[in-house]
Structures are given as C-alpha cells and as structure tokens.
Write a protein that holds these residues in place. Structure first.
Motif: not given
Length: 427
Positions: A320-330
């Motif tokens: 859910k977090m990555l759907k909102a903020f894919p820039q946080l993948a790492q």
C-alpha cells in the motif's frame, strides 16, 4: 499475574520517560473509578479532577497500551459517520448538539498540550485525499457541511494544489483541514497521565478490573484490591473484554496495521510531505500516513475484523505504501505493529449509563483520537449534573451485531469487501 508491556512499535521505542505505576493493592475509596488509562479514561480523569472530583484510574496493562498508544497519530475532526448521516438519523436538536461538538476534540487536545506542557510532537494540518472524481465531489459536499457548523479552516484542493502538499500522483484533489494535525499518540497519553497525577489523581497499572459490583456504591474488583466509588466510568473500548457483557454485545474489536520506515532524511521527507501534513485517502478501507519528528514515514491501513493479529504486517502494508510512494522501494521498514479499535454497527460512538452510576463511552470506529477527548469532557459534565450533551450521544441507537461477534465479523468483512470493490472500480 504476568506484567503486560507495550508491544514493539515505533511509539514504544520513542516514548518519553514515565514513572512506574504500581498495581492496586488493598481497598481504596474515591469519587470516580475509571476503568482504562487510554484517551477516554485520561480525558475523563482530567476534566473530573479539574471539577474537584477525586479519581482513581485502573489500567490492565500500561498507560496508553491499547489504541491510544498505537494509532496512526492523526487528529481528524467529526465522527466516523459524518454529520450528514447524523442529520438524517436523528432530530434537528440532537443533530445540532452533535454537530456543535464535532470539532471540539481537536481543540481539547491542543489545550491539554499547551496547559500541561505535553511533549508529543504536535503538528498542524490534515489532508483528505481524493483518488476519484466522485470522492472529490464528496469532499466538496463535506466542506459545505462542515462550514454550515462553523468549521471554516478548510481549503478544497485541485490536482495541482494537492501535489504541492503530497508527492503522490494517485490523487485528483483533496480537502485540507488546517485544524487537523498529528501527534505522537503514546506520548500524548503519557503526558495526560502525568497531568492527572499532578492534580492528585491515582493511576494503577497492571490492575485489570475483573468484576464490577453494582449497587448504590459500586465496587470495582481487581486481582489484589478493590475500589469503592460513587461513580464508575468504563473506558476500556476494544480491550474491555467481557467485563460488561451488555457493552460487548454491541461492539466488535477490529485490528489495524501500521508500519514505520527507517529515517528518510530531511530532503526525501520534505519531498514527500513538504508542509508536514498528515494524509488519509477517501476509500472505505482507507490508507493513512504522516511523518514522525525524526522523519520516518508512518503508514497504516487495512482492517482485520474480529481483531486477529496477521502473521506478516509488513507484507500487508508495504505494498500500500509503495502504491502511494513507489520512490520508497529501497527504504527499510524498522517497525510493524497492530492494534485494535472498537467498531459499532452504526459506526457512531456509544455513550451511555448503566443504572444510576456506571457510565461508559466506546466504539469510536477508527475515529477515536478527537472523539475520546471530547467524551471525557461530556462524561465529566454528566457526572456534574449537566447532561444535555451526554444525552445527545446516549440517545443515539446502539445496535447489537447480528449473530453476535462470531457471526458479525464475517458479515462485516463481506460488507467491507463490497465497499472496497466499489472504491477500486470507481463507483
């Protein structure tokens, strides 16, 4: 009895220092015995002490152990069902009273923080984020509704404007409530507990109530003591268990999951949320997030009906977090925890009285940070003989779950799945 400590969460790891509060031993007398040292109990205790009552608070574990110390930390106005639903359900006078109180909880929190010098990282500003055009139209209606009740600290945002406050391309617009905001929820509870004790109130941790002896002078029993009081306030919410069966039949504990990232650093955190507002989306099963004082992202969402703990919280919330903020993948997840809130069938809070001297408030349905602080004030008014605002809540219908909690959980989950599907399809 084994000692119950805080579950491993970011809040517990960053909590302010607090003194030990020993379990109740022996018998004491007081004006009011409060069961539960969460926001409802602590708010009630503060308002009662300020009115001259003597107060003893019994806590089964530690101050803020339940939802008060585990929630998303967002200050959100109104109730889980908004004022338009209340207007359609009750008479004009009752709706007016409830509407006038809908924005009071946030003011109470700020007053407490200022008056008692509570260090809980209070920040102003909360955003309701619309994913669809239909949700944005609803926010337009919500703005008009809230302004009709005198709440004017609102800004309707189009797509370009919301991108200035949150770096997420999911949203078509939103509504900024300047009087919303966010806090470190456990530190707020700990600060309020210290304020209670500064006014002469007593708090006993590791002291679960095991029986309430009803009568003209009710007695609350624990494993090693008892409290004789003129009044009892039941404020256990989702952690009350079966202590009061007639309350358990009309509510359902539900679990929600939260994660906290590693510190993001000033630059990345400022890109994600430049004004440091908290955000929740407008889906039925909503996601919510905010920054901490040390620039972590706290992200929560999801509901487990019946309050079972999922095996892997990060596996549920990280996507859910990555759907909102894919820039946080790492980005690494440092903490993941769950906690229970109490759901009612109507999604409206339940406040009332059992007999002449046992009062209760429960069932915030996920909207508890502000309501619980208001509830403490309203309960204190009622015990002081001013019952108009108490009656406005007490007169709301308190429906039992069909089939009880065992059958209610799957039926409620089915209903939630239906509305979640509508969200995904844009209906």
């Amino acid at each position: 009895m084994s000692s119950m400590q805080y579950p491993p969460s970011f809040y517990a790891a960053s909590a302010n220092a607090a003194p030990p509060r020993p379990a109740l031993q022996g018998e004491i007398e007081t004006d009011v015995c409060i069961i539960g040292a969460g926001y409802t109990g602590l708010s009630s205790a503060l308002f009662l002490l300020e009115r001259g009552f003597s107060v003893c608070v019994l806590e089964a574990a530690k101050v803020g152990f339940g939802a008060s110390g585990r929630n998303g930390g967002q200050i959100v106005n109104s109730y889980s069902r908004d004022l338009d639903v209340i207007e359609r359900s009750v008479g004009a006078e009752q709706a007016r009273l409830l509407g006038d109180m809908a924005f009071e909880g946030a003011r109470i929190i700020r007053e407490r923080v200022t008056r008692y010098g509570i260090n809980c990282d209070l920040k102003n500003g909360g955003v309701f984020a619309a994913i669809t055009a239909k949700q944005l139209k609803h926010l337009e209606s919500q703005q008009r509704l809230w302004e009709r009740y005198g709440h004017t600290q609102l800004e309707l945002m189009d797509q370009a404007r919301i991108r200035q406050v949150v770096d997420c391309d999911q949203y078509v617009g939103g509504l900024l409530d300047v009087s919303g905001g966010h806090i470190h929820p456990l530190n707020l509870a700990l600060g309020e507990a210290a304020a209670v004790e500064s006014l002469g109130g007593r708090i006993h941790e590791q002291s679960p109530a095991i029986r309430i002896e009803r009568g003209p002078s009710p007695v609350v029993h624990t494993a090693h003591g008892k409290v004789r009081a003129k009044f009892v306030i039941v404020a256990g919410n989702a952690y009350l268990g079966e202590l009061v069966p007639e309350l358990a039949a009309k509510s359902m504990p539900c679990g929600t999951q939260v994660i906290a990232t590693e510190p993001l650093g000033e630059e990345l955190a400022r890109r994600l949320l430049p004004q440091d507002y908290c955000v929740e989306d407008c889906n039925y099963l909503l996601d919510y997030y905010r920054l901490t004082a040390d620039k972590r992202l706290i992200f929560g969402g999801g509901v487990v009906y019946g309050a079972r703990d999922p095996a892997n919280i990060e596996a549920i919330i990280r996507p859910k977090m990555l759907k909102a903020f894919p820039q946080l993948a790492q980005v690494k997840i440092d903490y993941a925890w769950t906690g229970n809130f109490l759901l009612t069938l109507s999604r409206l809070p339940q406040m009332g009285r059992l007999g002449d001297n046992i009062y209760y408030s429960q069932g915030c349905s996920g909207h508890g940070v502000t309501y619980t602080h208001l509830a403490g004030k309203v309960l204190a008014e009622a015990l002081s003989g001013q019952a108009e605002r108490f009656d406005a809540f007490a007169d709301l219908p308190h429906y039992p779950f069909p089939g009880g909690r065992a059958l209610g959980a799957p039926l409620t989950q089915l209903g939630a799945w239906y509305y979640s599907l509508r969200d995904r399809l844009g209906f």
